[in-house]
Each structure stands twice: as C-alpha cells, then as structure tokens.
Write a protein that holds these residues in place. Structure first.
Motif, PDB file in Angstrom:
ATOM      1  N   VAL A 127       0.340  -0.973   0.023  1.00 32.06           N
ATOM      2  CA  VAL A 127       0.097   0.150  -0.149  1.00 32.06           C
ATOM      3  C   VAL A 127       0.926   1.378   0.454  1.00 32.06           C
ATOM      4  O   VAL A 127       0.790   2.101  -0.981  1.00 32.06           O
ATOM      5  N   PHE A 128       2.027   1.114   0.790  1.00 29.73           N
ATOM      6  CA  PHE A 128       2.576   2.746   0.974  1.00 29.73           C
ATOM      7  C   PHE A 128       3.698   2.515   0.270  1.00 29.73           C
ATOM      8  O   PHE A 128       4.802   3.432   0.286  1.00 29.73           O
ATOM      9  N   ILE A 129       4.889   1.110  -0.270  1.00 30.62           N
ATOM     10  CA  ILE A 129       6.371   1.229  -0.878  1.00 30.62           C
ATOM     11  C   ILE A 129       6.238   1.048  -2.021  1.00 30.62           C
ATOM     12  O   ILE A 129       6.520   1.706  -3.573  1.00 30.62           O
ATOM     13  N   ALA A 130       4.953   0.125  -2.232  1.00 32.02           N
ATOM     14  CA  ALA A 130       5.342   0.055  -3.780  1.00 32.02           C
ATOM     15  C   ALA A 130       4.677   0.869  -5.209  1.00 32.02           C
ATOM     16  O   ALA A 130       5.434   0.592  -5.818  1.00 32.02           O
ATOM     17  N   SER A 165      -0.920  -9.902  -2.951  1.00 28.04           N
ATOM     18  CA  SER A 165       0.190  -9.315  -1.702  1.00 28.04           C
ATOM     19  C   SER A 165      -0.460  -8.481  -0.859  1.00 28.04           C
ATOM     20  O   SER A 165      -1.600  -8.363  -0.315  1.00 28.04           O
ATOM     21  N   GLY A 166       0.190  -8.511   0.582  1.00 29.03           N
ATOM     22  CA  GLY A 166      -0.328  -7.976   1.799  1.00 29.03           C
ATOM     23  C   GLY A 166      -1.190  -9.244   2.959  1.00 29.03           C
ATOM     24  O   GLY A 166      -1.128 -10.246   1.867  1.00 29.03           O
ATOM     25  N   THR A 206      -4.739  -5.600   3.571  1.00 22.71           N
ATOM     26  CA  THR A 206      -4.407  -4.185   2.945  1.00 22.71           C
ATOM     27  C   THR A 206      -3.975  -5.491   1.091  1.00 22.71           C
ATOM     28  O   THR A 206      -2.802  -5.448   0.686  1.00 22.71           O
ATOM     29  N   VAL A 207      -4.944  -6.677   1.291  1.00 23.80           N
ATOM     30  CA  VAL A 207      -4.916  -7.384   0.037  1.00 23.80           C
ATOM     31  C   VAL A 207      -4.648  -6.816  -0.891  1.00 23.80           C
ATOM     32  O   VAL A 207      -6.515  -6.533  -1.307  1.00 23.80           O
ATOM     33  N   ARG A 208      -3.814  -7.419  -2.271  1.00 23.08           N
ATOM     34  CA  ARG A 208      -4.821  -6.714  -3.609  1.00 23.08           C
ATOM     35  C   ARG A 208      -3.904  -7.668  -4.426  1.00 23.08           C
ATOM     36  O   ARG A 208      -2.896  -8.721  -4.454  1.00 23.08           O
ATOM     37  N   ILE A 209      -4.827  -7.848  -5.120  1.00 20.87           N
ATOM     38  CA  ILE A 209      -4.501  -8.877  -6.416  1.00 20.87           C
ATOM     39  C   ILE A 209      -3.647  -7.722  -7.986  1.00 20.87           C
ATOM     40  O   ILE A 209      -4.684  -7.101  -8.300  1.00 20.87           O
TER      41      ILE A 209
END
Length: 420
Positions: A178-181, A230-231, A235-238
């Motif tokens: 969420v914050f770095i990628a 990820s996450g 914060t799970v994200r596809i």
C-alpha cells in the motif's frame, strides 16, 4: 464407440513426457543459450555480491569511518537509541553509494545486455534514489531496535533480535503493497472484461477477500511478466503487471493468477514468515557467537570493542552477508516449496495446463529450463521450467476427460514465441 471409451482412448494417446518435451523444444538454439548464460551468470553474481558487501563493510571498519561516526553520534546525544539512529544514517548513505556501481552493473547494464530491461539510466537511478530514501527511513529504526536488545540482553540478544527482525518483516508484508510499492509504479484498476471477471471469479471461489484487480505499469522498467496477491488482512491486493496482459494469452493470465491466488489461500505469507524466522534465528545465533570473537581480534585496530556500540554495525552486516550466502540453498528451498504448492493449486483453480506450460517457457527468458537437481536445489527459488511444464502435463493427463474437447488434444507449443 461410447463416450467413455473415446475419452479413454484420447487419454491413452496423451504422453506426458512427449508433451513436456514439445514445450521445452520451443526454447532452443541462441534463445536457450542466452537463457542459460543469464541464469548461470547469476551464480557468480550472488558470490560477487557477497564479496563486495564484505569488502565495503570491511573497508568502513578498516578506515575508521565506523568508529568516527559512532563518536560523532555520541557527542550529539546521550540517548543510546538516538545515537544508533544518528550512526545509521551516514552508514546507510555511504555504504549505499559505495555499492551503487555494482548495483548499476547488475541491475541495469546486465539486464539491458540480456534484453530484459526497458528502463532508461535516469529512470533506474531515480528508483535507486527512492530505495535509498526508504532505507534511510526504515533502516535506522531497525538498527535502533536491534541495538536496544543487544544492550538490554547481552546474553540472549540473538533471541530478541530475531523477534525484532521478524516483527519488521511482518509490518513490511502488511504495509509495503500500500505504501512502498506505489512509490515505484502506478497501480490502476484493471479494465472491465472477461479476463478481469475470470480472475475475480477465481478469487471469490477461493474466498480471497479482494473486489478489484490492479495493473502495474512494470513495462517502463522490464519485459518480465509477473503478478502477485500481496498484503495481509485489509491490505490484500491482486495485482498483475502490464507485461503479463500484453505478452500472454488469456489462458496464460488465468494460469498465472490461479498460482498467485494459491499463495494467499495456502497462507504462504504466514508460512514464509514462520520459516524465515528459523533462518533469522540461526543467523542471529551465528552473529551472537561470531561478532565478539571478530571484535576481540580486530576491534582494537578498528576502534570498535563492544557489540553494543553502533560502530559494530558493519561487522554485523559483513557476517550476515556470509551467513546468508551459506543459507542460500535453504532459503531457496523454502521459497521453492511454496511455489510448488502454489503451482499445484493454480492448476486446479485455473484448469489451464497448457496456459501454465506456455508461461513456464516464457519465464525461461531469465530462468534456466533444465538445470541439474543440484543446481535447482541450490540456486532456484522457483521450480525450473522443465518441472513446471511436466507438472502441468501430468495434471492434463489426469484431468483429460474433464477438459473441454478443444483442450484435450496435444497442444501446439511451437506457436509460442519466447524470444524478446
């Protein structure tokens, strides 16, 4: 002939080894030679990278920079945790700049040499600057926490240090997507269409709590195809990169996303954290044993006599680099085990064995297709292309009667273009 007899005859005509070899033969000649050369060169890159880390940190100690930074930090504050932070800032900055020529060669020029990078030098240096900035923010906090436990628990800091590192790893897994990628790439919702619907349908079928799919503009940096789920928790994200969409068929996309959903469903983030806790614990035990002995022998000339002094940081990093090189077969095996599990899950979820085998061939652009068993055990953090294609064809042979008629026949992998 009845339908059952017809399907049995079709299954009998499908030979797993022949089908696997048909895929492998699509990567031959100069393309195969380039793939092998790139990956085998990575063996040396791993060892040279470790040697450079050892040399840089040894130089920082030998020249007395480390002790001077520590003394300068002590003059500015009497608070131990703040002293560590003030030490870590020049240490991270200087060593980051010292290693930059190696990073530029390995991650920019070598990637261009093998046709995998699309990034300009300016763009690459910009991303490296961002990485250094993140390190300057997070690194001093990690260092302050580790040195805090070294001071408070001189006999058991190996145990508490492990807890500190694993805690930061957990927060990283939670927050990085969420914050770095997004500091390095743009994440945009995938356009409506059949592929998006198929991905979300697989996610719902496997209880993955995501209601959107994001596309990453990775093509501005690389030609590699990639995707991930990820996450943790909220914060799970596809996500999938635009290369995957632009360079592969819908069947391949579906196969890849089935694999990535498998990582989430099989709790691989948690399992990896637990497995790497053991690795971190072993490394900290080694540091606890080796660092005092190293300082006893050389600390006088370096101006570093106590592990609790932040000036010992280059010694800790030097020893960690050596330990992680030795641990390479174990860390790769941990990751490869999870990748194998995700492969099996993805084949069941997507039911696209030929799509999966096609992707395995595309990944051969930067991963050797047919390594020896020893090579794969030591250097591969993912299954080899051979093993992935063979697994896919085994799955196809077992489920041939369940597949639509158009997908039962031997695939024509010669239609695949692997080379860039």
């Amino acid at each position: 002939m009845t339908l059952n007899l017809l399907l049995a005859a079709t299954a009998g005509a499908f030979d797993v080894d022949t089908a696997t070899r048909a895929y492998l033969d699509t990567v031959s000649g100069p393309v195969r030679a380039r793939s092998d050369a790139y990956f085998e060169g990575g063996y040396w890159m791993l060892m040279w990278g470790t040697l450079i880390s050892v040399l840089i940190n040894g130089l920082v100690l030998h020249l007395g920079w480390s002790s001077r930074w520590s003394r300068a930090a002590s003059r500015r504050t009497k608070r131990p945790w703040l002293r560590t932070i003030l030490y870590a800032l020049p240490y991270i900055l200087v060593t980051g700049l010292m290693v930059m020529p190696w990073v530029i060669y390995g991650d920019y020029f070598r990637e261009h040499q093998y046709g995998m990078s699309t990034q300009t030098l300016g763009g690459f240096l910009g991303d490296q600057g961002k990485s250094l900035l993140v390190s300057l923010i997070i690194g001093p906090l990690v260092a302050a926490a580790i040195y805090g436990v070294i001071r408070r628990a001189p006999r058991t800091w190996w145990l508490w240090g492990t807890g500190v590192v694993v805690s930061f790893m957990t927060f990283g897994a939670l927050l990085a997507p969420v914050f770095i990628a997004p500091m390095f790439n743009s994440y945009t919702p995938m356009a409506e269409g059949p592929v998006r619907q198929q991905i979300l349908a697989m996610a719902r079928a496997n209880k993955v709590p995501a209601d959107n799919v994001y596309v990453v503009d990775a093509s501005r940096q690389t030609n590699r195809i990639s995707a991930n789920v990820s996450g943790l928790g909220p914060t799970v994200r596809i996500s999938l990169n635009d290369n995957l969409l632009n360079r592969t068929s819908p069947e391949e996309v579906k196969a890849v996303m089935g694999h990535e959903l498998g990582h989430y469903v099989l709790n691989h983030v948690i399992k990896m954290l637990l497995a790497f806790t053991v690795v971190v614990l072993a490394v900290f035990l080694f540091l606890w044993w080796a660092t005092p002995r190293l300082l006893l022998r050389y600390g006088g000339r370096w101006g570093v006599r106590d592990v609790a002094d932040p000036a010992s940081m280059p010694a800790l990093v030097l020893l960690t680099a050596l330990a992680m090189l030795v641990a390479t077969p174990f860390t790769n095996s941990i990751i490869r085990h999870n990748e194998n599990e995700a492969d099996a899950f993805g084949l069941d979820a997507a039911r696209e064995p030929d799509g999966f085998a096609h992707v395995a061939m595309r990944l051969s652009e930067y991963r050797k297709l047919e390594p020896s068993a020893l090579e794969e055990m030591i250097f591969f953090d993912h299954p080899s292309g051979y093993n992935r294609a063979h697994r896919a064809m085994e799955w196809k042979a077992r489920h041939l009667a369940e597949l639509p008629p158009a997908k039962r026949a031997m695939a024509k992998p010669e239609l695949l273009t692997v080379a860039n």
